[in-house]
Design a protein around this motif. Structure first.
Motif, PDB file in Angstrom:
ATOM      1  N   SER A 128       0.922  -1.271   0.518  1.00 10.06           N
ATOM      2  CA  SER A 128      -0.285  -0.186  -0.328  1.00 10.06           C
ATOM      3  C   SER A 128       1.118   1.506   0.001  1.00 10.06           C
ATOM      4  N   ARG A 129       2.040   0.950   1.233  1.00  6.49           N
ATOM      5  CA  ARG A 129       2.385   2.148   0.784  1.00  6.49           C
ATOM      6  C   ARG A 129       4.329   1.980   0.512  1.00  6.49           C
ATOM      7  N   VAL A 130       5.039   2.877  -0.111  1.00  4.59           N
ATOM      8  CA  VAL A 130       6.705   2.870   0.184  1.00  4.59           C
ATOM      9  C   VAL A 130       6.823   4.018   0.396  1.00  4.59           C
ATOM     10  N   GLU A 131       8.343   3.948   1.122  1.00  2.00           N
ATOM     11  CA  GLU A 131       8.800   5.011   2.081  1.00  2.00           C
ATOM     12  C   GLU A 131      10.172   5.327   1.598  1.00  2.00           C
ATOM     13  N   VAL A 132      11.487   6.081   0.941  1.00  2.00           N
ATOM     14  CA  VAL A 132      12.404   6.415   1.604  1.00  2.00           C
ATOM     15  C   VAL A 132      12.520   7.198   2.378  1.00  2.00           C
ATOM     16  N   THR A 133      13.846   6.772   3.330  1.00  3.56           N
ATOM     17  CA  THR A 133      14.167   8.003   4.100  1.00  3.56           C
ATOM     18  C   THR A 133      15.784   7.509   4.279  1.00  3.56           C
ATOM     19  N   GLU A 134      16.040   9.339   4.447  1.00  3.44           N
ATOM     20  CA  GLU A 134      18.024   9.290   3.781  1.00  3.44           C
ATOM     21  C   GLU A 134      18.168   9.446   4.957  1.00  3.44           C
ATOM     22  N   PHE A 135      18.899   8.794   5.359  1.00  7.61           N
ATOM     23  CA  PHE A 135      19.899   9.572   7.035  1.00  7.61           C
ATOM     24  C   PHE A 135      19.917  10.831   7.250  1.00  7.61           C
ATOM     25  N   GLU A 136      20.304  11.296   8.499  1.00  6.85           N
ATOM     26  CA  GLU A 136      20.478  12.615   8.471  1.00  6.85           C
ATOM     27  C   GLU A 136      21.943  13.119   7.393  1.00  6.85           C
ATOM     28  N   ASP A 137      22.990  12.373   8.102  1.00  2.00           N
ATOM     29  CA  ASP A 137      24.348  12.255   7.292  1.00  2.00           C
ATOM     30  C   ASP A 137      24.183  11.513   6.138  1.00  2.00           C
ATOM     31  N   ILE A 138      23.614  11.354   5.157  1.00  5.05           N
ATOM     32  CA  ILE A 138      22.597  11.470   3.995  1.00  5.05           C
ATOM     33  C   ILE A 138      24.822  10.863   3.203  1.00  5.05           C
ATOM     34  N   GLY A 156      27.757  -2.549  -0.514  1.00  7.14           N
ATOM     35  CA  GLY A 156      27.946  -1.503  -1.240  1.00  7.14           C
ATOM     36  C   GLY A 156      27.654  -1.513  -2.955  1.00  7.14           C
ATOM     37  N   ALA A 157      27.200  -2.629  -3.343  1.00  4.17           N
ATOM     38  CA  ALA A 157      27.003  -2.917  -4.662  1.00  4.17           C
ATOM     39  C   ALA A 157      25.178  -3.506  -4.322  1.00  4.17           C
ATOM     40  N   ASP A 158      24.443  -2.967  -3.954  1.00  3.31           N
ATOM     41  CA  ASP A 158      22.740  -3.220  -4.038  1.00  3.31           C
ATOM     42  C   ASP A 158      22.086  -2.686  -5.295  1.00  3.31           C
ATOM     43  N   GLU A 159      21.879  -3.035  -5.874  1.00  2.00           N
ATOM     44  CA  GLU A 159      21.423  -2.657  -7.485  1.00  2.00           C
ATOM     45  C   GLU A 159      20.122  -2.226  -6.886  1.00  2.00           C
ATOM     46  N   LEU A 160      19.421  -3.154  -6.339  1.00  2.00           N
ATOM     47  CA  LEU A 160      17.805  -2.244  -6.691  1.00  2.00           C
ATOM     48  C   LEU A 160      17.494  -1.584  -5.057  1.00  2.00           C
ATOM     49  N   GLY A 161      18.117  -1.552  -4.424  1.00  2.00           N
ATOM     50  CA  GLY A 161      17.696  -0.219  -3.414  1.00  2.00           C
ATOM     51  C   GLY A 161      18.326   0.774  -4.028  1.00  2.00           C
ATOM     52  N   GLU A 162      19.427   0.870  -4.666  1.00  2.51           N
ATOM     53  CA  GLU A 162      19.944   2.007  -6.124  1.00  2.51           C
ATOM     54  C   GLU A 162      18.456   2.145  -5.946  1.00  2.51           C
ATOM     55  N   VAL A 163      18.242   1.719  -7.331  1.00  2.33           N
ATOM     56  CA  VAL A 163      17.217   1.427  -8.502  1.00  2.33           C
ATOM     57  C   VAL A 163      16.212   2.009  -7.949  1.00  2.33           C
ATOM     58  N   ILE A 164      15.483   1.722  -6.536  1.00  2.00           N
ATOM     59  CA  ILE A 164      14.430   2.066  -5.981  1.00  2.00           C
ATOM     60  C   ILE A 164      14.185   4.607  -4.996  1.00  2.00           C
ATOM     61  N   LYS A 165      15.489   3.712  -4.516  1.00  2.00           N
ATOM     62  CA  LYS A 165      15.863   4.963  -3.553  1.00  2.00           C
ATOM     63  C   LYS A 165      15.906   6.328  -4.846  1.00  2.00           C
ATOM     64  N   ASP A 166      16.982   5.981  -5.690  1.00  2.00           N
ATOM     65  CA  ASP A 166      17.680   7.219  -6.988  1.00  2.00           C
ATOM     66  C   ASP A 166      16.801   7.502  -8.156  1.00  2.00           C
ATOM     67  N   ASP A 167      15.682   5.953  -8.241  1.00  2.00           N
ATOM     68  CA  ASP A 167      15.171   6.165 -10.367  1.00  2.00           C
ATOM     69  C   ASP A 167      13.525   6.368  -9.654  1.00  2.00           C
ATOM     70  N   ILE A 168      13.247   5.104  -8.780  1.00  2.00           N
ATOM     71  CA  ILE A 168      11.282   5.541  -8.677  1.00  2.00           C
ATOM     72  C   ILE A 168      10.983   5.966  -7.843  1.00  2.00           C
ATOM     73  N   TRP A 169      11.855   6.195  -6.413  1.00  2.00           N
ATOM     74  CA  TRP A 169      10.829   7.972  -5.534  1.00  2.00           C
ATOM     75  C   TRP A 169      11.078   8.825  -5.980  1.00  2.00           C
ATOM     76  N   PRO A 170      11.675   9.372  -6.537  1.00  2.00           N
ATOM     77  CA  PRO A 170      12.111  10.653  -7.307  1.00  2.00           C
ATOM     78  C   PRO A 170      10.834  10.771  -8.208  1.00  2.00           C
TER      79      PRO A 170
END
Length: 277
Positions: free
Chosen positions: A107-117, A199-213
């Protein structure tokens, strides 16, 4: 060789050796100066990184109300997230049929970047009550461990009896009926338990940098293609078909008129022949 010639030769050699010594000394001094200048460049780069980080942190906070509003609007659209994932080429490659069925309850997806990105981020997946697992939220977090190396941790999935997709996925095929390559996870949900190379988790990076925005761009992909297809059907293509049909009608009409003229011509000739007789 004369004495005077020998003196000149020794003098020339002495001057050459002195030039080499001077050149080496100048080169060493230049290298030391280059190192000093490079240290200044590195210092400025570090300062720039700190200031850029502050700007990024500022805009992360400014974006939060809009992300919240977007999530509220997305909640009004059934199957928004599963459609988005299925339409994304990299994510869809990890989805088996039962994965898709389970993601219909997302039902919902949330991406949270830590304060120290630089230190990491977390992705939360919120699920409605479903027949696959007990969890209401599945999370995966990426961070730096004590030694400063990338690491990850995730929610333990509490599968319902006989519903563990990570165990059944090995015998499942993707939508195209082809077995997935061995180097890809057998199931989308295997990603939650895979911490081998954070350090090379492609799915995590795709969701954070491509889908979530901008998830809407992937949700709308089929509709856009359909609209383009409809446009082709109702536009120039149809006009061409009408023109071709019109040309065919004209050709058929000309042929019929030609046949009628031939028949009339034959009759007149017959009458003329009879009169001659």
């Amino acid at each position: 060789m004369s004495a005077s010639a020998a003196k000149i030769s020794r003098k020339e050699n002495s001057n050459h050796d002195g030039a080499d010594e001077t050149s080496e000394k100048e080169q060493q001094e230049a290298i030391e100066h280059i190192d000093e200048v490079q240290n200044e460049i590195d210092r400025l780069n570090e300062q720039a990184s700190e200031e850029i980080l502050k700007v990024e942190q500022k805009y992360i906070k400014l974006r939060q109300p809009f992300f919240q509003k977007r999530s509220e609007l997305i909640a009004k659209i059934p199957n928004f997230w599963v459609t988005t994932f299925v339409n994304h080429p990299q994510v869809s490659a990890l989805l088996g049929e039962e994965d898709e069925e389970a993601l219909h309850y997302l039902s919902r997806v949330e991406v949270t970047e830590f304060e120290d990105i630089k230190s990491g981020y977390r992705i939360d997946f919120y699920f409605d009550e479903n027949p696959y697992f007990e969890n209401k939220v599945l999370s995966k977090e990426f961070h730096l461990n004590e030694s400063g190396d990338p690491a990850s941790k995730s929610t333990e999935i509490k599968w319902k009896a006989g519903k563990d997709l990570t165990k059944r996925a090995g015998q499942m095929s993707n939508k195209a009926g082809k077995k997935r390559p061995h180097d890809e996870p057998d199931s989308f949900f295997t990603w939650f338990t895979d911490h081998s190379d954070a350090g090379a988790d492609e799915l995590g990076e795709v969701i954070k940098d491509d889908i979530w925005p901008n998830p809407l761009q992937y949700y709308l992909v089929p509709d856009m293609e359909d609209e383009e297809g409809e446009g082709d059907g109702d536009g120039v293509g149809d006009d061409d078909d009408d023109e071709e049909e019109g040309l065919e009608d004209i050709d058929e009409g000309d042929e019929e008129e030609g046949e009628d003229e031939d028949e009339d011509g034959d009759g007149e000739d017959g009458e003329d022949d009879g009169e001659d007789d």
